[in-house]
Design a protein around this motif. Structure first.
Motif, PDB file in Angstrom:
ATOM      1  N   ASP A   1       4.850  15.061  -6.950  1.00  0.00           N
ATOM      2  CA  ASP A   1       5.091  15.493  -5.577  1.00  0.00           C
ATOM      3  C   ASP A   1       6.288  14.672  -5.065  1.00  0.00           C
ATOM      4  O   ASP A   1       6.126  13.657  -4.379  1.00  0.00           O
ATOM      5  CB  ASP A   1       3.839  15.232  -4.730  1.00  0.00           C
ATOM      6  CG  ASP A   1       4.063  15.526  -3.251  1.00  0.00           C
ATOM      7  OD1 ASP A   1       5.179  15.948  -2.882  1.00  0.00           O
ATOM      8  OD2 ASP A   1       3.111  15.309  -2.473  1.00  0.00           O
ATOM      9  N   LEU A   2       7.489  15.102  -5.446  1.00  0.00           N
ATOM     10  CA  LEU A   2       8.685  14.301  -5.168  1.00  0.00           C
ATOM     11  C   LEU A   2       8.977  14.204  -3.674  1.00  0.00           C
ATOM     12  O   LEU A   2       9.347  13.144  -3.169  1.00  0.00           O
ATOM     13  CB  LEU A   2       9.894  14.881  -5.904  1.00  0.00           C
ATOM     14  CG  LEU A   2       9.794  14.916  -7.441  1.00  0.00           C
ATOM     15  CD1 LEU A   2      11.053  15.512  -8.037  1.00  0.00           C
ATOM     16  CD2 LEU A   2       9.537  13.530  -8.022  1.00  0.00           C
ATOM     17  N   ALA A   3       8.789  15.322  -2.956  1.00  0.00           N
ATOM     18  CA  ALA A   3       9.073  15.294  -1.517  1.00  0.00           C
ATOM     19  C   ALA A   3       8.087  14.362  -0.806  1.00  0.00           C
ATOM     20  O   ALA A   3       8.469  13.579   0.075  1.00  0.00           O
ATOM     21  CB  ALA A   3       8.998  16.710  -0.945  1.00  0.00           C
ATOM     22  N   GLY A   4       6.822  14.433  -1.203  1.00  0.00           N
ATOM     23  CA  GLY A   4       5.810  13.555  -0.610  1.00  0.00           C
ATOM     24  C   GLY A   4       6.126  12.099  -0.915  1.00  0.00           C
ATOM     25  O   GLY A   4       6.004  11.213  -0.054  1.00  0.00           O
ATOM     26  N   SER A   5       6.548  11.848  -2.150  1.00  0.00           N
ATOM     27  CA  SER A   5       6.886  10.488  -2.558  1.00  0.00           C
ATOM     28  C   SER A   5       8.083   9.972  -1.745  1.00  0.00           C
ATOM     29  O   SER A   5       8.094   8.826  -1.294  1.00  0.00           O
ATOM     30  CB  SER A   5       7.210  10.471  -4.056  1.00  0.00           C
ATOM     31  OG  SER A   5       7.476   9.168  -4.492  1.00  0.00           O
TER      32      SER A   5
ATOM     33  N   ALA B   1       0.833  -1.208   0.000  1.00  0.00           N
ATOM     34  CA  ALA B   1       0.000   0.000   0.000  1.00  0.00           C
ATOM     35  C   ALA B   1       0.869   1.260   0.000  1.00  0.00           C
ATOM     36  O   ALA B   1       0.633   2.197  -0.779  1.00  0.00           O
ATOM     37  CB  ALA B   1      -0.931  -0.009   1.214  1.00  0.00           C
ATOM     38  N   LEU B   2       1.892   1.278   0.850  1.00  0.00           N
ATOM     39  CA  LEU B   2       2.738   2.473   0.953  1.00  0.00           C
ATOM     40  C   LEU B   2       3.587   2.657  -0.308  1.00  0.00           C
ATOM     41  O   LEU B   2       3.786   3.779  -0.786  1.00  0.00           O
ATOM     42  CB  LEU B   2       3.633   2.377   2.195  1.00  0.00           C
ATOM     43  CG  LEU B   2       2.886   2.409   3.541  1.00  0.00           C
ATOM     44  CD1 LEU B   2       3.823   2.031   4.686  1.00  0.00           C
ATOM     45  CD2 LEU B   2       2.261   3.779   3.789  1.00  0.00           C
ATOM     46  N   GLY B   3       4.075   1.542  -0.860  1.00  0.00           N
ATOM     47  CA  GLY B   3       4.863   1.609  -2.096  1.00  0.00           C
ATOM     48  C   GLY B   3       4.034   2.147  -3.256  1.00  0.00           C
ATOM     49  O   GLY B   3       4.495   2.993  -4.029  1.00  0.00           O
ATOM     50  N   LEU B   4       2.778   1.675  -3.358  1.00  0.00           N
ATOM     51  CA  LEU B   4       1.898   2.172  -4.422  1.00  0.00           C
ATOM     52  C   LEU B   4       1.603   3.655  -4.218  1.00  0.00           C
ATOM     53  O   LEU B   4       1.568   4.440  -5.172  1.00  0.00           O
ATOM     54  CB  LEU B   4       0.583   1.379  -4.442  1.00  0.00           C
ATOM     55  CG  LEU B   4       0.663  -0.066  -4.944  1.00  0.00           C
ATOM     56  CD1 LEU B   4      -0.632  -0.822  -4.617  1.00  0.00           C
ATOM     57  CD2 LEU B   4       0.910  -0.100  -6.451  1.00  0.00           C
ATOM     58  N   ALA B   5       1.402   4.048  -2.956  1.00  0.00           N
ATOM     59  CA  ALA B   5       1.120   5.456  -2.654  1.00  0.00           C
ATOM     60  C   ALA B   5       2.322   6.323  -3.051  1.00  0.00           C
ATOM     61  O   ALA B   5       2.158   7.407  -3.623  1.00  0.00           O
ATOM     62  CB  ALA B   5       0.797   5.625  -1.171  1.00  0.00           C
ATOM     63  N   ALA B   6       3.542   5.817  -2.784  1.00  0.00           N
ATOM     64  CA  ALA B   6       4.747   6.574  -3.155  1.00  0.00           C
ATOM     65  C   ALA B   6       4.829   6.736  -4.671  1.00  0.00           C
ATOM     66  O   ALA B   6       5.179   7.811  -5.179  1.00  0.00           O
ATOM     67  CB  ALA B   6       5.993   5.858  -2.631  1.00  0.00           C
TER      68      ALA B   6
ATOM     69  N   ARG C   1      14.172   5.312  -4.104  1.00  0.00           N
ATOM     70  CA  ARG C   1      14.490   6.462  -3.250  1.00  0.00           C
ATOM     71  C   ARG C   1      15.667   7.250  -3.853  1.00  0.00           C
ATOM     72  O   ARG C   1      15.651   8.481  -3.875  1.00  0.00           O
ATOM     73  CB  ARG C   1      14.857   5.955  -1.850  1.00  0.00           C
ATOM     74  CG  ARG C   1      15.127   7.039  -0.858  1.00  0.00           C
ATOM     75  CD  ARG C   1      15.275   6.495   0.566  1.00  0.00           C
ATOM     76  NE  ARG C   1      15.245   7.611   1.502  1.00  0.00           N
ATOM     77  CZ  ARG C   1      16.298   8.351   1.823  1.00  0.00           C
ATOM     78  NH1 ARG C   1      17.474   8.069   1.297  1.00  0.00           N
ATOM     79  NH2 ARG C   1      16.187   9.372   2.656  1.00  0.00           N
ATOM     80  N   ALA C   2      16.668   6.510  -4.376  1.00  0.00           N
ATOM     81  CA  ALA C   2      17.826   7.171  -4.986  1.00  0.00           C
ATOM     82  C   ALA C   2      17.393   7.986  -6.204  1.00  0.00           C
ATOM     83  O   ALA C   2      17.860   9.103  -6.422  1.00  0.00           O
ATOM     84  CB  ALA C   2      18.869   6.129  -5.383  1.00  0.00           C
ATOM     85  N   ARG C   3      16.471   7.426  -6.985  1.00  0.00           N
ATOM     86  CA  ARG C   3      15.990   8.170  -8.154  1.00  0.00           C
ATOM     87  C   ARG C   3      15.360   9.498  -7.706  1.00  0.00           C
ATOM     88  O   ARG C   3      15.605  10.551  -8.284  1.00  0.00           O
ATOM     89  CB  ARG C   3      14.962   7.318  -8.925  1.00  0.00           C
ATOM     90  CG  ARG C   3      14.367   8.062 -10.079  1.00  0.00           C
ATOM     91  CD  ARG C   3      13.795   7.221 -11.209  1.00  0.00           C
ATOM     92  NE  ARG C   3      13.162   5.969 -10.878  1.00  0.00           N
ATOM     93  CZ  ARG C   3      12.016   5.547 -11.421  1.00  0.00           C
ATOM     94  NH1 ARG C   3      11.382   6.306 -12.284  1.00  0.00           N
ATOM     95  NH2 ARG C   3      11.518   4.365 -11.106  1.00  0.00           N
TER      96      ARG C   3
ATOM     97  N   ASP D   1      10.360   6.405   2.466  1.00  0.00           N
ATOM     98  CA  ASP D   1      10.992   6.123   3.759  1.00  0.00           C
ATOM     99  C   ASP D   1      10.095   5.240   4.623  1.00  0.00           C
ATOM    100  O   ASP D   1      10.559   4.305   5.275  1.00  0.00           O
ATOM    101  CB  ASP D   1      11.291   7.438   4.496  1.00  0.00           C
ATOM    102  CG  ASP D   1      12.439   8.195   3.833  1.00  0.00           C
ATOM    103  OD1 ASP D   1      13.252   7.542   3.133  1.00  0.00           O
ATOM    104  OD2 ASP D   1      12.522   9.425   4.003  1.00  0.00           O
ATOM    105  N   ARG D   2       8.807   5.557   4.619  1.00  0.00           N
ATOM    106  CA  ARG D   2       7.869   4.729   5.401  1.00  0.00           C
ATOM    107  C   ARG D   2       7.835   3.302   4.875  1.00  0.00           C
ATOM    108  O   ARG D   2       7.752   2.338   5.636  1.00  0.00           O
ATOM    109  CB  ARG D   2       6.450   5.325   5.320  1.00  0.00           C
ATOM    110  CG  ARG D   2       6.053   6.119   6.549  1.00  0.00           C
ATOM    111  CD  ARG D   2       4.564   6.413   6.535  1.00  0.00           C
ATOM    112  NE  ARG D   2       3.796   5.366   7.215  1.00  0.00           N
ATOM    113  CZ  ARG D   2       2.472   5.446   7.404  1.00  0.00           C
ATOM    114  NH1 ARG D   2       1.781   6.481   6.974  1.00  0.00           N
ATOM    115  NH2 ARG D   2       1.838   4.468   8.028  1.00  0.00           N
TER     116      ARG D   2
END
Ligand SMILES: [Zn+2]
Ligand SMILES: [Zn+2]
Length: 338
Positions: free
Chosen positions: A63-67, A50-55, A92-94, A72-73
């Motif tokens: 929304d790069l900062a939000g992603s 769920a969190l990965g899909l949301a990112a 995350r590196a991307r 991180d979560r």
């Protein structure tokens, strides 16, 4: 009082896909996070999904900062379950590169480099991260040396054991990612690129063959009357192939349009089913998944020769039995929701 039911991994995927299709990725991400925060997961370990899909959705929404925060979560959730967050960290590196935090991005990626020769998913992810950071040259260098290393692990026979299959899969991932990077850098084809293109063509052909197998079977259809009956006898089935009769008809029209678009000519058409017959078969087959029973029922109907040809001529009666002309009935349904 109705209680929102817990969501499976498939339903999470569907939720994300629908939000993206509606052009509302931010709302979709918020919904997925709410599912996690409110404990509405069928399997608590699916919080990483769920969190990965949301990112990813926030990434789509730019929304790069939000992603990044959601990434991180997601990584923390992986660690909490004892699973490696490697692919999440590549993503995350991307994001870090795109946020002009190149040093942090490289610090994230460098320790992951050895995965290029052990994880078939690593090549494309690492390459995309480096290319996003304008480091196509580094991607090229890493992939080329990984190819050399992976080549040594390739099996010499065509009969593959598990290790041999993995080695082949890794080689495929490396040469195709390298091929894409070389195009990005404007480099001419070398012999590995030739190999990559041959392999890509073979994979495309295999994909087409699978698609053909999946789509060429008869498509089970319920008329308006039968659909109402289905909703009484097997409400879950009616829900999943509807939930309304209009949805049911539109789905079938879309599937068959897709079959034609894919150039599949072996399709066996639409078979009108009976809700009572299907319910009896389901009852008689105990624990068999309903999907399997429905699939076999469709085959059986096709064998009885009850198929309805598709598509009808534009001015002929529609295949769905509504009595309306095809061009005014189901033909336009295939274009809804595009
Ligand atoms: Zn090429
Ligand atoms: Zn129709």
């Amino acid at each position: 009082m109705p209680v929102a039911s817990a969501l499976s991994a498939d339903e999470l995927d569907q939720l994300a896909e629908e939000a993206a299709e509606r052009g509302e990725p931010t709302a979709g991400a918020a919904e997925l996070v709410a599912v996690v925060d409110e404990g509405r997961l069928a399997d608590p370990q699916d919080d990483v999904i769920a969190l990965g899909l949301a990112a990813e959705l926030l990434f789509q929404a730019e929304d790069l900062a939000g992603s990044l925060a959601l990434t991180d979560r997601t990584a923390d959730a992986h660690r909490a379950h004892g699973s490696a967050p490697d692919l999440v960290l590549m993503f995350r590196a991307r994001l870090l590169f795109l946020l002009d935090r190149a040093d942090e991005a490289m610090a994230e990626l460098t320790p992951l480099r050895p995965l290029l020769t052990s994880d078939p998913d690593a090549a494309a992810e690492i390459a995309e991260a480096l290319v996003a950071g304008g480091r196509g040259d580094t991607a090229h260098e890493w992939l080329t040396s990984a190819v050399d290393e992976a080549r040594a692990a390739l099996p010499e026979t065509d009969e593959l054991d598990e290790a041999g299959e993995l080695a082949t899969e890794i080689m495929y991932a490396l040469v195709t990612a390298r091929h894409a990077v070389r195009h990005e850098l404007g480099l001419p084809h070398d012999s590995l690129d030739e190999m990559a293109e041959e392999l890509e063509a073979a994979a495309e052909e295999e994909h087409r063959a699978e698609l053909t197998a999946a789509l060429s079977g008869p498509v089970l259809f319920f008329t308006a009357t039968e659909f109402d009956r289905l909703a009484e006898r097997l409400p879950d089935v009616a829900e999943s192939c509807g939930p309304t009769w209009d949805d049911h008809r539109a789905d079938i029209e879309r599937i068959l349009a897709m079959v034609v678009e894919a150039g599949i000519t072996t399709a066996r058409g639409i078979v009108p089913g009976s809700a009572d017959e299907l319910a009896a078969l389901v009852a008689g087959r105990g624990d068999d998944p309903v999907d399997d029973v429905a699939y076999d029922y469709a085959e059986e109907l096709a064998d009885r020769g009850v198929g309805v040809p598709w598509p009808p001529a534009r001015n002929d009666a529609c295949w769905c039995g509504s009595g309306a002309k095809y061009k005014k009935c189901c033909l336009p349904r295939s274009r809804q929701g595009d």
